[in-house]
Structures are given as structure tokens and as C-alpha cells.
Design a protein around this motif. Sequence first.
Motif, PDB file in Angstrom:
ATOM      1  N   LYS A 183       0.823  -1.208   0.000  1.00  0.00           N
ATOM      2  CA  LYS A 183       0.000   0.000   0.000  1.00  0.00           C
ATOM      3  C   LYS A 183       0.857   1.258   0.000  1.00  0.00           C
ATOM      4  O   LYS A 183       0.450   2.292  -0.548  1.00  0.00           O
ATOM      5  CB  LYS A 183      -0.955  -0.009   1.192  1.00  0.00           C
ATOM      6  CG  LYS A 183      -1.942  -1.183   1.208  1.00  0.00           C
ATOM      7  CD  LYS A 183      -2.679  -1.345  -0.103  1.00  0.00           C
ATOM      8  CE  LYS A 183      -3.601  -0.198  -0.438  1.00  0.00           C
ATOM      9  NZ  LYS A 183      -4.387  -0.445  -1.677  1.00  0.00           N
ATOM     10  N   GLY A 188      -2.670  -2.002  -5.606  1.00  0.00           N
ATOM     11  CA  GLY A 188      -3.989  -2.446  -5.197  1.00  0.00           C
ATOM     12  C   GLY A 188      -4.767  -2.980  -6.388  1.00  0.00           C
ATOM     13  O   GLY A 188      -4.435  -2.659  -7.532  1.00  0.00           O
ATOM     14  N   VAL A 190      -5.312  -5.117  -2.778  1.00  0.00           N
ATOM     15  CA  VAL A 190      -4.595  -6.066  -1.937  1.00  0.00           C
ATOM     16  C   VAL A 190      -5.632  -6.885  -1.183  1.00  0.00           C
ATOM     17  O   VAL A 190      -6.428  -6.332  -0.405  1.00  0.00           O
ATOM     18  CB  VAL A 190      -3.658  -5.358  -0.946  1.00  0.00           C
ATOM     19  CG1 VAL A 190      -3.039  -6.366   0.017  1.00  0.00           C
ATOM     20  CG2 VAL A 190      -2.567  -4.594  -1.688  1.00  0.00           C
ATOM     21  N   GLY A 207      -4.340  -0.820   5.260  1.00  0.00           N
ATOM     22  CA  GLY A 207      -4.780  -0.491   3.918  1.00  0.00           C
ATOM     23  C   GLY A 207      -5.264  -1.629   3.054  1.00  0.00           C
ATOM     24  O   GLY A 207      -5.573  -1.421   1.872  1.00  0.00           O
ATOM     25  N   ASP A 209      -7.417  -3.975   0.945  1.00  0.00           N
ATOM     26  CA  ASP A 209      -8.665  -3.615   0.276  1.00  0.00           C
ATOM     27  C   ASP A 209      -9.792  -4.612   0.522  1.00  0.00           C
ATOM     28  O   ASP A 209     -10.961  -4.234   0.594  1.00  0.00           O
ATOM     29  CB  ASP A 209      -8.416  -3.486  -1.228  1.00  0.00           C
ATOM     30  CG  ASP A 209      -7.407  -2.398  -1.542  1.00  0.00           C
ATOM     31  OD1 ASP A 209      -7.733  -1.222  -1.341  1.00  0.00           O
ATOM     32  OD2 ASP A 209      -6.276  -2.723  -1.943  1.00  0.00           O
TER      33      ASP A 209
END
Length: 355
Positions: A183, A188, A190, A207, A209
Motif C-alpha cells: 500500500k 492495489g 490487496v 490499507g 482492500d
Amino acid sequence: MRAVLTKDRTMVVTEVPDPEPQEGQLLVRTLACGICGSDLHALRDPDAFMATTRRSGGTPYDPRDGLVFGHEFAAEIVEHGPGTRRALPAGTAVCGPPIAFGPQGAGIVGYAPMYPGGYGEYMVLNEGLVFPVPPGLDPEIAALTEPFAVATRAVDRSGIAAGDVAVVLGLGPIGLGVVAALKARGIGPVLAADFSPKRRALAEGLGADELFDPAVSTPYGRWADLGVPTGVGERIAAGLLGTTVREAVVFECVGVPGVLGQVIENAPAGSTVMLVGVCMRADTLEPGLAVNKELTLRGTFGAHPAEYGATLEAIADGRIDAGSIVTGTVGLDGVAQAFTDLAAPDAHAKIVVVP
């Protein structure tokens, strides 16, 4: 000095001789040291630990004979040994990769008797391998640069690029570090998976996702939705038609027999599988699947000084929130219990020792 010394398959707090700096080395006082999963494995299964080290070209020392573990450290310079440049004055807080060499020989700090680690009051480090802790950075957080640097190297070696899909399996400290490193680079989506709700929550904070509880679902069902072709035929067709293909990288951070086989079974064709978790036991794989899918399997281990320095900078400037994974601190007298507590992933992710 007081230190936590391994003995048989246990640890005891005792007095051991103070280390003495040799040519080009520093005597430092430990400020903080993270407990690493490798230490847990080495104490619990020393035969496998030594066999893996030996067969991969290292020089193993038996933890049952007495070692002072601890290779994720921050410390304060106490004394400069002979032949040092004295570039950093006494009292400077430093950290660095756990690489050591000198007249005593070469070894990994915490895994060699001549280089006791951060579960003791003092260590000797090579002057040329230490980094000053940036102003304002808590040494307890700086100590975590090592595991996050390991994750940085894993991401570097994966070759992942913007727009690729990353899957992180296992959200111990290294898996969490991989999420953070991805991240920090703007990678991304992820997708992160772990059985522990606590560790999934930590990954979300770093972070990730999408989060998956493997007892309920897996990220492997997301390939089509994310535009990743799963079969060789699809990739060949895309190549013939000039269609851009979205790539996938799977970071295996569990290190338990059976997981890699599942990854090879479920990874999409053409993907890269990064072996980050250290599995020290034999496993059963189907090479034909990896061949037919044209998978790339790549190992990664430790971190080089440049990667360590880059990670320390990322932590200091806030791109990586290393402190968010700390779930406890202990003194030397609490280390043995901390090893027991870390066996329960819902209780802790990272415990830091403050001697």
C-alpha cells in the motif's frame, strides 16, 4: 549482563558475560527488540531450524545449547571498539539489519553465540551496518524496521506493478508488513486472508482492500471479478488478440505444510507466487500444475542494508505505520510468557521486549 538465554526448549533469565566489541564494532545497550516468529519456530523445533539453515548454506547453532535471541532491535551506542570511525557518538539511538561479522566470525545477531541479540541488555554490532534512529521516532517502533524490511524485500523481489492484484496469505507480522509495503507503493487491490479477526483488523488498518476468513471464503474466487484470467488458454488468447492481461502475485506468508500446494492449485496461470513464510518441514506439491500454469515461484529471505534503510525512512515519514501492529510490551522477565501468548493469534500480533 541480564539476558534471556535459551535452554533445552525453554528460556531462562540469567546473567551472561557482557559482549566485547572487536575491530569495527560497537557496544550498544538494547532499547527495544521485537519477538519474531522465527524465534518461536527455532525454540519449538530446533532440529528443523538447524537442518533448514544448514541445507541452505548457513552455519546453525543449536538453540538448546544456549542463545540470546533477538534480531529486531533498536539500541543506544555505549562504546566504540577498535578501528571504528566514531561517525555516531555515544548515546546515539541506532538500529540495523541483524548481520554481524568480525574477528569472532560471521553470523546473524541473535542466532550466533558470539553475537547475542536484543533479549539481553547489551549487543555488539558492526559500525558500518547501523542506522541512526530518525529524530522523533520511538526506538520501540524503530526496532520493527527489520520485519518490515523483510516484507519490503519480498515485494521488491515479486516484481509487482501498479494495477496488479496482490493476495497476502497469513497476517502475522511479516504478512502485515507485506500489506503495508504494497500500500505504501500504491499497489492495489490487496486481498488479505487470515483466520484471526484481530490480524485481519490490523491488515485493514494498514490499507488492505479486501479481507478474507479462510474458514468462510478465500480470495481465489475473486480472479474473474478482478479481471485476472485463470487459465492458460485465456492468456494465450489475450496474447494473440493483443489484450492487456492483469497479473496476480500471491504472497504465501503462512509457512505451514499444505498451504503452498493450495496456492499452486488455485493461483491463476502466469502468476507469481512469493514464498515468504518459512516452512521448515517437507511438503507435497504437484509440479505439473505449476508447469502447465507457467507459475513463477520465488523465495525471499531477510533484507539487505539498502532495503532496511529505505524501510526505516518509510516508517519515519509515516508511509508505513509499523507501530500499529504492536499489541504488547514486556521486560526480560516476561519473554517466556510472551512466547506462549504469541501462539494464540487472536491475542497478539507483535510483542516488543524492553530490557
